[in-house]
Design a protein around this motif. Structure first.
Motif, mmCIF file in Angstrom:
data_model
loop_
_atom_site.group_PDB
_atom_site.id
_atom_site.type_symbol
_atom_site.label_atom_id
_atom_site.label_comp_id
_atom_site.label_asym_id
_atom_site.label_seq_id
_atom_site.Cartn_x
_atom_site.Cartn_y
_atom_site.Cartn_z
ATOM 1 N N UNK A 56 0.843 -1.194 0.000
ATOM 2 C CA UNK A 56 0.000 0.000 0.000
ATOM 3 C C UNK A 56 0.882 1.249 0.000
ATOM 4 N N UNK A 57 0.703 2.108 -0.993
ATOM 5 C CA UNK A 57 1.541 3.295 -1.130
ATOM 6 C C UNK A 57 1.404 4.240 0.058
ATOM 7 N N UNK A 58 0.223 4.245 0.707
ATOM 8 C CA UNK A 58 -0.030 5.184 1.795
ATOM 9 C C UNK A 58 0.385 4.643 3.163
ATOM 10 N N UNK A 59 0.986 3.446 3.223
ATOM 11 C CA UNK A 59 1.368 2.838 4.501
ATOM 12 C C UNK A 59 2.867 2.569 4.556
ATOM 13 N N UNK A 60 3.397 2.518 5.789
ATOM 14 C CA UNK A 60 4.810 2.210 5.996
ATOM 15 C C UNK A 60 5.058 0.715 6.135
ATOM 16 N N UNK A 61 4.108 -0.005 6.726
ATOM 17 C CA UNK A 61 4.205 -1.451 6.851
ATOM 18 C C UNK A 61 2.829 -2.007 7.186
ATOM 19 N N UNK A 62 2.721 -3.304 7.193
ATOM 20 C CA UNK A 62 1.460 -3.996 7.443
ATOM 21 C C UNK A 62 1.487 -4.665 8.810
ATOM 22 N N UNK A 63 0.372 -4.632 9.521
ATOM 23 C CA UNK A 63 0.227 -5.307 10.810
ATOM 24 C C UNK A 63 -0.935 -6.287 10.734
ATOM 25 N N UNK A 64 -0.662 -7.554 11.047
ATOM 26 C CA UNK A 64 -1.720 -8.568 11.148
ATOM 27 C C UNK A 64 -1.861 -8.951 12.612
ATOM 28 N N UNK A 65 -3.102 -9.130 13.076
ATOM 29 C CA UNK A 65 -3.404 -9.336 14.492
ATOM 30 C C UNK A 65 -4.190 -10.634 14.650
ATOM 31 N N UNK A 66 -3.736 -11.486 15.573
ATOM 32 C CA UNK A 66 -4.390 -12.767 15.816
ATOM 33 C C UNK A 66 -4.706 -12.892 17.305
ATOM 34 N N UNK A 67 -5.968 -13.168 17.628
ATOM 35 C CA UNK A 67 -6.356 -13.348 19.021
ATOM 36 C C UNK A 67 -5.781 -14.640 19.582
ATOM 37 N N UNK A 68 -5.954 -14.827 20.883
ATOM 38 C CA UNK A 68 -5.352 -15.968 21.565
ATOM 39 C C UNK A 68 -5.877 -17.313 21.059
ATOM 40 N N UNK A 69 -7.044 -17.313 20.436
ATOM 41 C CA UNK A 69 -7.555 -18.564 19.871
ATOM 42 C C UNK A 69 -7.044 -18.808 18.452
ATOM 43 N N UNK A 70 -6.201 -17.905 17.939
ATOM 44 C CA UNK A 70 -5.628 -18.065 16.614
ATOM 45 C C UNK A 70 -6.391 -17.379 15.507
ATOM 46 N N UNK A 71 -7.576 -16.832 15.813
ATOM 47 C CA UNK A 71 -8.386 -16.167 14.806
ATOM 48 C C UNK A 71 -7.862 -14.771 14.501
ATOM 49 N N UNK A 72 -7.860 -14.401 13.223
ATOM 50 C CA UNK A 72 -7.360 -13.082 12.820
ATOM 51 C C UNK A 72 -8.450 -12.029 12.976
ATOM 52 N N UNK A 73 -8.056 -10.837 13.431
ATOM 53 C CA UNK A 73 -8.986 -9.725 13.622
ATOM 54 C C UNK A 73 -8.470 -8.500 12.885
ATOM 55 N N UNK A 74 -9.356 -7.507 12.729
ATOM 56 C CA UNK A 74 -9.028 -6.378 11.884
ATOM 57 C C UNK A 74 -8.287 -5.249 12.549
ATOM 58 N N UNK A 75 -8.423 -5.086 13.883
ATOM 59 C CA UNK A 75 -7.836 -3.919 14.536
ATOM 60 C C UNK A 75 -7.553 -4.216 16.002
#
Length: 271
Positions: A56-75
């Protein structure tokens, strides 16, 4: 394979951070993430965070977030502050829910959490209803507000949030069929026009000492109900966050973050 990590927290909401921006690290399975998050047999955390390069041109890097059960969340607001502290300078961070801007400050980190969404289909709910005062109840909890602040939240305002058995009602509400993507559950008490006390049952993680998006969701819901002013201090078990919202634009969250320690783990131990 030995995998390096950084352990950080925001008001006790803790993270295992894998920094794959400049080195190649494995993408972990849901099972491996849940095993790492286990506080008895793993490193222990509320969320695992993975940093990656972004296209993404408007971002410096990407962050992915995973809860303790392993499921990915958006923020995750607290993770955004921790990552900004780790980065060491202002950053535009790509998340599943959009671009988050974070700025280290004297008091910690200021994060632009974006514009909240209140439409029932944006939360999301299973069917249309008023998200400011939902005509539903679970035991003593009734008429909540609902909002999406990068992830979905439902907020209950009560006289004494400490008296609510959130450890029992939280999982029931989280998994109710009304919430097709599950839901984060907040119980809040408004102390005065500038102060809220809050506890959060976090989707996929359970009771947490702090939740940045929960503080944002609760503050904007209280502002919409005219219970508080546009700048409010939200007190969670782990500490306080400052939330400001003008009623239409992005939410600004301010608060501390801290590095706990660094280490590495053997990936084979968690497969």
């Amino acid at each position: 394979m030995r995998v390096p990590f950084v352990k950080m927290h925001g008001l006790g909401n803790d993270f295992v951070i894998l920094d794959a921006r400049e080195q190649e690290l494995p993408v972990l399975s849901t099972r491996a993430i849940a095993a790492l998050a286990d506080r008895r047999t793993g490193i222990g955390c509320d969320q695992l965070v993975r940093l990656e390069p972004t296209s993404a041109a408007e971002a410096d890097f990407r962050m992915r977030i995973f809860n303790a059960d392993g499921g990915e969340v958006g923020a995750c607001g607290n993770a955004s502050r921790a990552v900004a502290l780790l980065h060491g300078r202002p950053a535009r961070i790509e998340t599943e829910s959009g671009i988050v801007s974070a700025h280290p400050s004297d008091s910690g980190v200021d994060v632009d959490m974006g514009v909240p969404r209140f439409e029932w289909e944006s939360v999301p709910l299973a069917y249309p209803m008023d998200t400011l005062a939902m005509p539903v109840a679970w035991d003593v909890l009734e008429n909540p507000a609902a909002v999406n602040v990068g992830n979905p939240h439902v907020v209950f305002f009560v006289d004494r949030q400490e008296d609510i058995p959130l450890e029992h009602l939280g999982p029931e509400i989280e998994n109710d069929q009304l919430f097709p993507a599950r839901i984060n559950v907040n119980v809040a008490t408004v102390t005065d026009r500038g102060t809220i006390r809050l506890r959060v049952w976090e989707r996929g993680s359970g009771l947490t000492r702090a939740c940045g998006t929960g503080a944002c969701a609760t503050a904007v819901s209280a502002i919409r109900r005219r219970l508080v002013d546009n700048e409010v201090t939200v007190h969670l078990p782990g500490g306080a966050l400052q939330i400001s919202w003008d009623g239409s634009g992005p939410i600004i969250m301010s608060g501390p973050a801290q590095e706990s320690f660094r280490g590495e783990f053997d990936l084979q131990d968690y497969l």
